[in-house]
Design a protein around this motif. Structure first.
Motif, short mmCIF file in Angstrom:
data_model
loop_
_atom_site.label_atom_id
_atom_site.label_comp_id
_atom_site.label_asym_id
_atom_site.label_seq_id
_atom_site.Cartn_x
_atom_site.Cartn_y
_atom_site.Cartn_z
N UNK A 19 7.00 -7.89 9.08
CA UNK A 19 6.92 -9.35 9.23
C UNK A 19 8.28 -9.99 9.03
N UNK A 20 9.03 -9.52 8.03
CA UNK A 20 10.36 -10.06 7.76
C UNK A 20 11.31 -9.78 8.92
N UNK A 21 11.11 -8.66 9.59
CA UNK A 21 11.98 -8.26 10.70
C UNK A 21 11.47 -8.74 12.06
N UNK A 22 10.23 -9.20 12.11
CA UNK A 22 9.65 -9.60 13.38
C UNK A 22 9.27 -8.43 14.26
N UNK A 23 8.89 -7.31 13.65
CA UNK A 23 8.53 -6.09 14.38
C UNK A 23 7.03 -6.07 14.61
N UNK A 24 6.62 -5.77 15.82
CA UNK A 24 5.20 -5.65 16.16
C UNK A 24 4.90 -4.21 16.55
N UNK A 25 3.92 -3.60 15.91
CA UNK A 25 3.50 -2.23 16.22
C UNK A 25 1.97 -2.21 16.25
N UNK A 26 1.36 -1.63 17.29
CA UNK A 26 -0.10 -1.50 17.29
C UNK A 26 -0.57 -0.81 16.02
N UNK A 63 4.91 9.55 7.14
CA UNK A 63 4.26 8.84 6.05
C UNK A 63 5.29 8.47 4.98
N UNK A 64 4.85 7.78 3.95
CA UNK A 64 5.66 7.23 2.86
C UNK A 64 6.31 5.93 3.34
N UNK A 65 6.02 4.86 2.61
CA UNK A 65 6.38 3.52 3.05
C UNK A 65 7.88 3.32 3.24
N UNK A 66 8.69 3.80 2.31
CA UNK A 66 10.13 3.59 2.43
C UNK A 66 10.70 4.40 3.58
N UNK A 67 10.18 5.61 3.80
CA UNK A 67 10.63 6.42 4.93
C UNK A 67 10.33 5.71 6.25
N UNK A 68 9.15 5.10 6.34
CA UNK A 68 8.79 4.36 7.56
C UNK A 68 9.73 3.17 7.75
N UNK A 69 9.99 2.44 6.68
CA UNK A 69 10.87 1.27 6.79
C UNK A 69 12.29 1.69 7.16
N UNK A 70 12.77 2.78 6.60
CA UNK A 70 14.10 3.27 6.95
C UNK A 70 14.17 3.62 8.44
N UNK A 71 13.14 4.28 8.94
CA UNK A 71 13.11 4.65 10.36
C UNK A 71 13.15 3.39 11.23
N UNK A 72 12.33 2.41 10.88
CA UNK A 72 12.30 1.17 11.65
C UNK A 72 13.61 0.41 11.53
N UNK A 73 14.29 0.54 10.40
CA UNK A 73 15.59 -0.13 10.22
C UNK A 73 16.61 0.38 11.22
N UNK A 74 16.56 1.68 11.51
CA UNK A 74 17.49 2.24 12.50
C UNK A 74 17.17 1.73 13.90
N UNK A 75 15.90 1.51 14.16
CA UNK A 75 15.50 1.00 15.48
C UNK A 75 15.75 -0.49 15.62
N UNK A 76 15.66 -1.20 14.50
CA UNK A 76 15.81 -2.67 14.49
C UNK A 76 16.77 -3.05 13.34
N UNK A 77 18.06 -2.85 13.54
CA UNK A 77 19.02 -3.01 12.43
C UNK A 77 19.26 -4.45 11.96
N UNK A 78 18.88 -5.43 12.74
CA UNK A 78 19.13 -6.83 12.36
C UNK A 78 17.81 -7.58 12.17
#
Length: 205
Positions: A19-26, A63-78
């Motif tokens: 939500x903070x990044x504006x990322x939408x995932x099914x 799995x693991x919440x921080x691992x997921x967020x780190x992965x998404x951070x690389x895809x959406x760095x800003x």
């Protein structure tokens, strides 16, 4: 990609992050209270029966919440929530681990040993839960001194993943009815900064 998620503090971390990044995932929502996490079909996704889980485009499950967020951070760095410079990244990592290991886990143990839902998963111990309640207040006093410099967020001037862990800390504290003592004004200031954000998780009705 597809996200498997349900009502849980760790699941909330990923929801807040997106939500903070504006990322939408099914997303496929699981009713954990009804036992969806232990269903045979979901155990093939995560043998631990826990959410969140991110199904990648190649069919693997992360799995693991921080691992997921780190992965998404690389895809959406800003905007960056893990830091942009080596120094930012290091201090954000330090505070992420401190909030999770030193505070969030203690608050979580209160719920684990008091909430009826978990009685079949652990040997609940009321004395240990009471100890965790006392210990959490002591550790919040430590945090109050650490952030006495008036910085708006726990790792500095910017909202980061460490603050998202803080959001789920305060979410658990609300669920288990643990209040920040009135004299811990710096923690109360940080708490207010987090709970006033539109992304703060809502209590189940």
């Amino acid at each position: 990609m597809k996200l498997f998620n349900g009502l849980s503090p760790n699941g909330a971390r990923v929801e807040i992050y997106m939500a903070e990044k504006g990322i939408k995932i099914p997303t496929q929502s699981l009713d954990l209270m009804a036992g969806d996490g232990q269903a045979e079909e979901f155990l093939k996704v995560n043998a631990l029966g826990q959410v969140p889980v991110l199904e990648l485009d190649d069919g693997r499950y992360l799995s693991e919440s921080i691992a997921i967020c780190r992965y998404l951070e690389h895809l959406h760095p800003k905007p960056s929530l893990f830091g942009s410079t080596p120094e930012e990244q290091a201090f954000i990592e330090m505070w992420t681990r401190r909030i999770e290991l030193w505070l969030f886990n203690v608050a979580g143990d209160v719920g684990l040993h008091e909430i009826e839902f978990f009685k079949y998963r652990v040997d609940q111990n009321a004395d240990y839960a009471a100890y965790c309640r006392r210990n959490l207040v002591e550790r919040l006093a430590w945090l109050d001194a650490e952030i006495a410099d008036g910085r708006p967020f726990v790792a500095g001037d910017k909202f980061t993943i460490a603050d998202i862990i803080g959001m789920t800390l305060f979410f658990i504290m609300g669920f288990t009815q643990i209040a920040v003592p009135a004299e811990l004004t710096n923690v109360l200031r940080w708490q207010q900064a987090l709970v006033s954000r539109p992304t703060f998780p809502k209590m189940p009705g």
